[in-house]
Structures are given as structure tokens and as C-alpha cells.
Design an enzyme around this catalytic site. Structure first.
Site, mmCIF file in Angstrom:
data_model
loop_
_atom_site.group_PDB
_atom_site.id
_atom_site.type_symbol
_atom_site.label_atom_id
_atom_site.label_comp_id
_atom_site.label_asym_id
_atom_site.label_seq_id
_atom_site.Cartn_x
_atom_site.Cartn_y
_atom_site.Cartn_z
ATOM 1 N N PRO A 10 -10.907 23.918 -55.300
ATOM 2 C CA PRO A 10 -11.747 24.925 -54.643
ATOM 3 C C PRO A 10 -11.317 26.358 -54.911
ATOM 4 C CG PRO A 10 -10.329 23.820 -53.051
ATOM 5 C CD PRO A 10 -10.230 23.040 -54.334
ATOM 6 N N ASN A 11 -12.335 27.168 -55.117
ATOM 7 C CA ASN A 11 -12.213 28.624 -55.306
ATOM 8 C C ASN A 11 -11.655 29.026 -56.673
ATOM 9 O OD1 ASN A 11 -13.138 29.321 -52.607
ATOM 10 N ND2 ASN A 11 -11.218 28.443 -51.895
ATOM 11 N N ARG A 18 -10.983 36.763 -57.952
ATOM 12 C CA ARG A 18 -10.451 36.382 -56.639
ATOM 13 C C ARG A 18 -8.991 36.845 -56.514
ATOM 14 N NH1 ARG A 18 -8.056 30.435 -55.409
ATOM 15 N NH2 ARG A 18 -7.662 30.751 -53.213
ATOM 16 N N TYR A 23 -3.620 36.007 -58.292
ATOM 17 C CA TYR A 23 -3.993 34.970 -59.260
ATOM 18 C C TYR A 23 -4.250 35.495 -60.669
ATOM 19 C CZ TYR A 23 -4.431 32.277 -54.969
ATOM 20 O OH TYR A 23 -4.160 31.661 -53.771
ATOM 21 N N ASN A 74 -4.702 21.475 -60.368
ATOM 22 C CA ASN A 74 -4.557 22.573 -59.427
ATOM 23 C C ASN A 74 -5.560 22.298 -58.321
ATOM 24 O OD1 ASN A 74 -4.380 24.858 -57.912
ATOM 25 N ND2 ASN A 74 -4.518 26.300 -59.636
ATOM 26 N N ALA A 77 -6.382 24.914 -52.234
ATOM 27 C CA ALA A 77 -5.967 24.740 -50.837
ATOM 28 C C ALA A 77 -5.909 23.270 -50.418
ATOM 29 C CB ALA A 77 -6.911 25.513 -49.926
ATOM 30 N N HIS A 80 -2.573 21.426 -49.754
ATOM 31 C CA HIS A 80 -1.824 21.507 -48.506
ATOM 32 C C HIS A 80 -2.426 20.666 -47.388
ATOM 33 C CE1 HIS A 80 -0.354 24.801 -50.893
ATOM 34 N NE2 HIS A 80 -1.508 25.449 -50.796
ATOM 35 N N ASP A 87 -3.959 9.939 -52.031
ATOM 36 C CA ASP A 87 -4.264 8.508 -52.184
ATOM 37 C C ASP A 87 -4.966 8.231 -53.511
ATOM 38 O OD1 ASP A 87 -3.114 7.946 -49.765
ATOM 39 O OD2 ASP A 87 -4.997 7.630 -48.683
ATOM 40 N N GLU A 98 1.333 18.670 -60.956
ATOM 41 C CA GLU A 98 0.796 19.619 -59.978
ATOM 42 C C GLU A 98 0.959 21.031 -60.524
ATOM 43 O OE1 GLU A 98 2.750 19.440 -56.199
ATOM 44 O OE2 GLU A 98 1.614 21.136 -55.385
ATOM 45 N N HIS A 100 0.089 25.320 -59.915
ATOM 46 C CA HIS A 100 -0.423 26.471 -59.161
ATOM 47 C C HIS A 100 -0.151 27.733 -59.957
ATOM 48 C CE1 HIS A 100 -0.942 23.868 -55.728
ATOM 49 N NE2 HIS A 100 0.265 23.397 -55.985
ATOM 50 N N LEU A 101 -1.113 28.637 -59.941
ATOM 51 C CA LEU A 101 -0.915 29.923 -60.610
ATOM 52 C C LEU A 101 0.174 30.728 -59.903
ATOM 53 C CD1 LEU A 101 -4.607 29.966 -60.611
ATOM 54 C CD2 LEU A 101 -3.581 30.828 -62.701
ATOM 55 N N SER A 102 0.110 30.724 -58.578
ATOM 56 C CA SER A 102 1.080 31.484 -57.792
ATOM 57 C C SER A 102 2.264 30.598 -57.425
ATOM 58 C CB SER A 102 0.408 32.004 -56.514
ATOM 59 O OG SER A 102 -0.011 30.923 -55.700
ATOM 60 N N ARG A 107 5.198 32.079 -50.755
ATOM 61 C CA ARG A 107 4.057 32.589 -49.991
ATOM 62 C C ARG A 107 4.105 32.071 -48.543
ATOM 63 N NH1 ARG A 107 -1.294 31.775 -53.287
ATOM 64 N NH2 ARG A 107 -2.011 33.211 -51.665
ATOM 65 N N ARG A 111 1.676 27.036 -47.176
ATOM 66 C CA ARG A 111 1.516 26.658 -48.594
ATOM 67 C C ARG A 111 2.749 25.918 -49.129
ATOM 68 N NH1 ARG A 111 -3.167 29.546 -50.160
ATOM 69 N NH2 ARG A 111 -3.349 31.472 -48.989
HETATM 70 C C1 DQA Z 1 -3.256 27.887 -55.675
HETATM 71 C C2 DQA Z 1 -2.352 28.068 -54.443
HETATM 72 C C3 DQA Z 1 -3.027 27.532 -53.199
HETATM 73 O O1 DQA Z 1 -2.185 27.710 -52.066
HETATM 74 C C4 DQA Z 1 -4.322 28.261 -52.957
HETATM 75 O O2 DQA Z 1 -4.988 27.731 -51.827
HETATM 76 C C5 DQA Z 1 -5.214 28.264 -54.139
HETATM 77 C C6 DQA Z 1 -4.621 28.508 -55.451
HETATM 78 C C7 DQA Z 1 -2.639 28.546 -56.934
HETATM 79 O O3 DQA Z 1 -3.102 28.227 -58.025
HETATM 80 O O4 DQA Z 1 -1.741 29.381 -56.829
HETATM 81 O O5 DQA Z 1 -6.419 28.155 -54.035
HETATM 82 O O6 DQA Z 1 -3.387 26.501 -55.938
#
Ligand code: DQA
Length: 145
Positions: A10-11, A18, A23, A74, A77, A80, A87, A98, A100-102, A107, A111
Site C-alpha cells: 500500500p501507498n 509521497r 522515501y 515491500n 504498513a 506491521h 501466513d 523483506e 523497506h526504503l526507509s 523510525r 514500525r
Molecule cells: C515502508 C516502511 C513502512 O513502515 C511504511 O508504512 C511504508 C513504506 C518503506 O519502504 O520504508 O509504507 O515499507
């Protein structure tokens, strides 16, 4: 030839606009182009997908069975919160990284919890869009060793 699914949650369709201070300014299309170019360079097949919907991400993970050797995930959210994604990963033979950009551990404390980490071979976070390239190299090395 090894096959990798790059799955974004998502997002992440809003990447580039964003919260660029967190990011970066690279768009999702840029990330997918980078992955395709890198796949050619290292000799793997890559498929990219994105969804804002938890169930659709579960469907992508199910559909990866027997098709992809690895998934770079990725989960945004849902990382978390989602026992459903955890599952789904447990039910596939694909090796999951796994991503994540950040740096989620630098943070907010909410998270710091990940439902993806316990079912992943490893975690790459904090390197921005380049993390996808690092993850491709890492997972290919893992599969080949
Ligand atoms: C994220 C980190 C997550 O906590 C956040 O909700 C995202 C992006 C990252 O790529 O850093 O949507 O997965």
C-alpha cells in the site's frame, strides 16, 4: 533461469511524490525499470506487481507458488499489522526478502514490529530505491549457494 517477484504494498504506487524526504524521489515506475534492467544484467526473470489491498497481496503470494523462486516484498504498513501476509508467506515455498526504503528501526516504534521478518530469509532497509537492487543480488546469491 531464476524468477523473482518484486511485490509492493500500500501507498508505494505514490513513490516519488509521497513524503520524498523519507522515501526519495524515485517513482515506482523508475524502481520497476531499475529492477528490469538489473534482472537482465544478472540473468534472472523479474515480474513486478503492486497493490494497495491486503487480500490482493495474499493472492499475489499464492500465485507465486511454483512460478517464482523468490519474492522481494515491500509490504508497506501491512508489514506491521498483517498476520494474513505472514501466513501466506509461510504457505509458499518461495524465498522471501523483506524490503523497506526507509530504515524502519530508526523510525516510530510501531514500525519496529514486523510480521514479515520471521518468515523472511533476510531484511534490507534504509537504502532507498537501491535496496531493490541489493535485494535482487542478495536473493540470487542465497538461491545459488
Ligand atoms: C515502508 C516502511 C513502512 O513502515 C511504511 O508504512 C511504508 C513504506 C518503506 O519502504 O520504508 O509504507 O515499507
Amino acid at each position: 533461469m531464476r524468477s523473482i517477484l518484486v511485490l509492493n504494498g500500500p501507498n508505494l504506487n505514490l513513490l516519488g511524490t509521497r513524503q520524498p524526504e523519507i522515501y526519495g524521489t524515485t517513482t515506482l515506475a523508475d524502481v520497476e525499470d531499475m529492477c528490469a534492467a538489473h534482472a537482465e544484467k544478472i540473468g534472472v526473470a523479474v515480474t513486478c506487481a503492486q497493490s494497495n489491498h491486503e487480500g490482493a497481496l495474499v493472492d499475489h503470494i499464492h500465485a507465486a507458488r511454483g512460478v517464482h523462486d523468490a519474492i522481494i516484498l515491500n509490504a508497506g504498513a501491512y508489514t506491521h499489522t498483517s498476520i494474513a501476509l505472514m501466513d501466506a508467506i509461510s504457505s509458499t515455498e518461495a524465498t522471501v526478502v523483506e524490503l523497506h526504503l526507509s530504515n524502519i528501526h530508526a523510525r516510530e516504534t510501531f514500525r519496529h514490529t514486523s510480521y514479515i521478518s520471521p518468515v523472511s530469509v533476510g531484511l534490507i532497509c534504509g537504502f532507498g530505491a537501491n535496496g531493490y537492487i541489493l535485494a535482487m543480488d542478495a536473493v540470487l546469491h542465497h538461491l545459488e549457494s
